[in-house]
Design an enzyme around this catalytic site. Structure first.
Site, PDB file in Angstrom:
ATOM      1  N   HIS A 209     -40.035  36.350 -23.222  1.00  0.00           N
ATOM      2  CA  HIS A 209     -39.763  34.774 -23.115  1.00  0.00           C
ATOM      3  C   HIS A 209     -40.008  34.219 -24.388  1.00  0.00           C
ATOM      4  CE1 HIS A 209     -39.740  30.976 -21.218  1.00  0.00           C
ATOM      5  NE2 HIS A 209     -40.595  30.334 -22.050  1.00  0.00           N
TER       6      HIS A 209
ATOM      7  N   GLU B 221     -37.377  38.440 -31.396  1.00  0.00           N
ATOM      8  CA  GLU B 221     -37.480  39.149 -29.925  1.00  0.00           C
ATOM      9  C   GLU B 221     -37.271  40.632 -30.073  1.00  0.00           C
ATOM     10  OE1 GLU B 221     -35.736  37.110 -26.507  1.00  0.00           O
ATOM     11  OE2 GLU B 221     -35.962  35.142 -27.456  1.00  0.00           O
TER      12      GLU B 221
ATOM     13  N   GLY C 261     -27.460  40.623 -23.243  1.00  0.00           N
ATOM     14  CA  GLY C 261     -28.302  41.887 -23.306  1.00  0.00           C
ATOM     15  C   GLY C 261     -28.501  42.250 -24.797  1.00  0.00           C
ATOM     16  N   SER C 262     -28.606  41.348 -25.737  1.00  0.00           N
ATOM     17  CA  SER C 262     -29.243  41.670 -27.014  1.00  0.00           C
ATOM     18  C   SER C 262     -30.503  42.381 -26.942  1.00  0.00           C
ATOM     19  CB  SER C 262     -28.894  40.540 -27.950  1.00  0.00           C
ATOM     20  OG  SER C 262     -30.020  39.653 -27.680  1.00  0.00           O
ATOM     21  N   ASN C 263     -31.345  41.834 -26.245  1.00  0.00           N
ATOM     22  CA  ASN C 263     -32.693  42.624 -26.256  1.00  0.00           C
ATOM     23  C   ASN C 263     -32.598  43.853 -25.710  1.00  0.00           C
ATOM     24  OD1 ASN C 263     -35.001  40.955 -26.920  1.00  0.00           O
ATOM     25  ND2 ASN C 263     -34.059  39.423 -25.722  1.00  0.00           N
TER      26      ASN C 263
ATOM     27  N   ASN D 171     -42.035  41.030 -19.096  1.00  0.00           N
ATOM     28  CA  ASN D 171     -40.844  40.075 -19.539  1.00  0.00           C
ATOM     29  C   ASN D 171     -40.809  39.729 -20.876  1.00  0.00           C
ATOM     30  OD1 ASN D 171     -38.735  38.329 -18.958  1.00  0.00           O
ATOM     31  ND2 ASN D 171     -40.345  36.635 -18.826  1.00  0.00           N
TER      32      ASN D 171
ATOM     33  N   LEU E 269     -38.626  37.251  -9.222  1.00  0.00           N
ATOM     34  CA  LEU E 269     -38.895  38.406  -8.313  1.00  0.00           C
ATOM     35  C   LEU E 269     -40.043  37.943  -7.449  1.00  0.00           C
ATOM     36  CD1 LEU E 269     -39.033  40.990 -11.250  1.00  0.00           C
ATOM     37  CD2 LEU E 269     -37.033  40.821  -9.434  1.00  0.00           C
TER      38      LEU E 269
ATOM     39  N   MET F 136     -32.042  36.399 -14.777  1.00  0.00           N
ATOM     40  CA  MET F 136     -32.205  35.095 -14.390  1.00  0.00           C
ATOM     41  C   MET F 136     -32.545  35.013 -12.873  1.00  0.00           C
ATOM     42  SD  MET F 136     -31.800  33.731 -17.119  1.00  0.00           S
ATOM     43  CE  MET F 136     -31.750  32.003 -16.926  1.00  0.00           C
ATOM     44  N   ARG F 137     -33.185  35.956 -12.167  1.00  0.00           N
ATOM     45  CA  ARG F 137     -33.623  35.874 -10.929  1.00  0.00           C
ATOM     46  C   ARG F 137     -35.110  36.055 -10.787  1.00  0.00           C
ATOM     47  NH1 ARG F 137     -30.906  34.333  -6.429  1.00  0.00           N
ATOM     48  NH2 ARG F 137     -28.679  34.482  -7.046  1.00  0.00           N
TER      49      ARG F 137
HETATM   50  C1  GRF Z   1     -33.771  35.728 -24.439  1.00  0.00           C
HETATM   51  O1  GRF Z   1     -34.167  34.775 -25.289  1.00  0.00           O
HETATM   52  C2  GRF Z   1     -35.068  36.253 -23.465  1.00  0.00           C
HETATM   53  O2  GRF Z   1     -36.364  35.862 -24.417  1.00  0.00           O
HETATM   54  C3  GRF Z   1     -34.830  35.311 -22.457  1.00  0.00           C
HETATM   55  O3  GRF Z   1     -33.336  35.403 -22.180  1.00  0.00           O
HETATM   56  C4  GRF Z   1     -32.757  35.654 -23.499  1.00  0.00           C
HETATM   57  C5  GRF Z   1     -31.967  36.845 -23.193  1.00  0.00           C
HETATM   58  O4  GRF Z   1     -31.139  37.257 -24.141  1.00  0.00           O
HETATM   59  N1  GRF Z   1     -35.833  35.719 -21.501  1.00  0.00           N
HETATM   60  P1  GRF Z   1     -30.318  38.560 -24.324  1.00  0.00           P
HETATM   61  O5  GRF Z   1     -29.550  38.620 -23.161  1.00  0.00           O
HETATM   62  O6  GRF Z   1     -31.389  39.740 -24.456  1.00  0.00           O
HETATM   63  O7  GRF Z   1     -29.614  38.503 -25.607  1.00  0.00           O
END
Ligand code: GRF
Length: 194
Positions: A114, A179, A20-22, A112, A98, A95-96
């Site tokens: 990526h 990101e 969940g860093s994003n 999303n 949709l 990780m699912r």
């Molecule tokens: C990120 O690299 C994102 O691009 C990918 O999954 C990772 C999630 O990282 N879809 P975090 O959980 O946000 O740290």
């Protein structure tokens, strides 16, 4: 204080499965400024997702929906989104996949992030594949979600240079940092179209 009439309020839910860093960077960005985008809900399919801790830290709701049956899980998700008046879904390491039905019911309001320069390197293990191919650049992409994995319309990208010494670990760290900057910017960019 001037009250703005007719300004669209966007209530976002962030879907996670892990760190969940994003999510954290979105929460920080949209908390500190006077934006019309608010993050109202964290949703995870994984009860052990580390990112769930941000619900408490940022005082927002969290919902865990474990998948046993995709159809049922998505029905539960949709009803939760409706209940919380969510009109934007941001996937951040969810990780699912949709279903078509779920995506249609949100009508282009699913985004999303990526960790590659799409359309190159869709799917999993991107950094490993990028390094094996001896690419000189990689990066990250924020895009709309459509029915094909990592194939929806691109909103924004950031390029990152790969050094000879880069490993999966160092590259993923460098890209993750970008990101965190890119995702909030991309949401601001699409705000008028939401
Ligand atoms: C990120 O690299 C994102 O691009 C990918 O999954 C990772 C999630 O990282 N879809 P975090 O959980 O946000 O740290």
């Amino acid at each position: 204080m001037v009250k703005l009439i007719g300004v669209k309020k966007i209530n976002a839910a962030v879907f996670i499965s892990g760190t969940g860093s994003n999510l954290r960077s979105l929460l920080i960005f949209f908390k500190n400024k006077n934006f019309n985008i608010k993050i109202k809900l964290i949703l995870s399919n994984n009860p052990k997702a580390k990112g769930l801790k941000y619900a408490k830290i940022f005082k927002i709701k969290k919902k865990i929906i474990v998948y046993k049956n995709q159809n049922l899980a998505e029905k539960k998700i949709l009803s939760c989104l409706k209940k919380n008046k969510i009109n934007l879904v941001c996937l951040a390491g969810f990780m699912r996949l949709l279903s078509r039905r779920f995506i249609n019911s949100f009508n282009g309001k699913i985004i999303n992030i990526h960790p590659s320069l799409l359309p190159k390197y869709k799917g999993l293990n991107t950094h490993r594949r990028v390094i094996n191919k001896k690419e000189r650049y990689s990066g990250c992409t924020v895009h709309y979600v459509n029915h094909k994995v990592d194939s929806g319309k691109i909103i924004m990208q950031k390029k990152v240079k790969i050094n000879k010494k880069d490993t999966v670990k160092t590259l993923s760290k460098k890209i993750l940092k970008q990101e965190h900057r890119l995702y909030p910017k991309a949401l601001l960019k699409i705000y008028p179209n939401l």
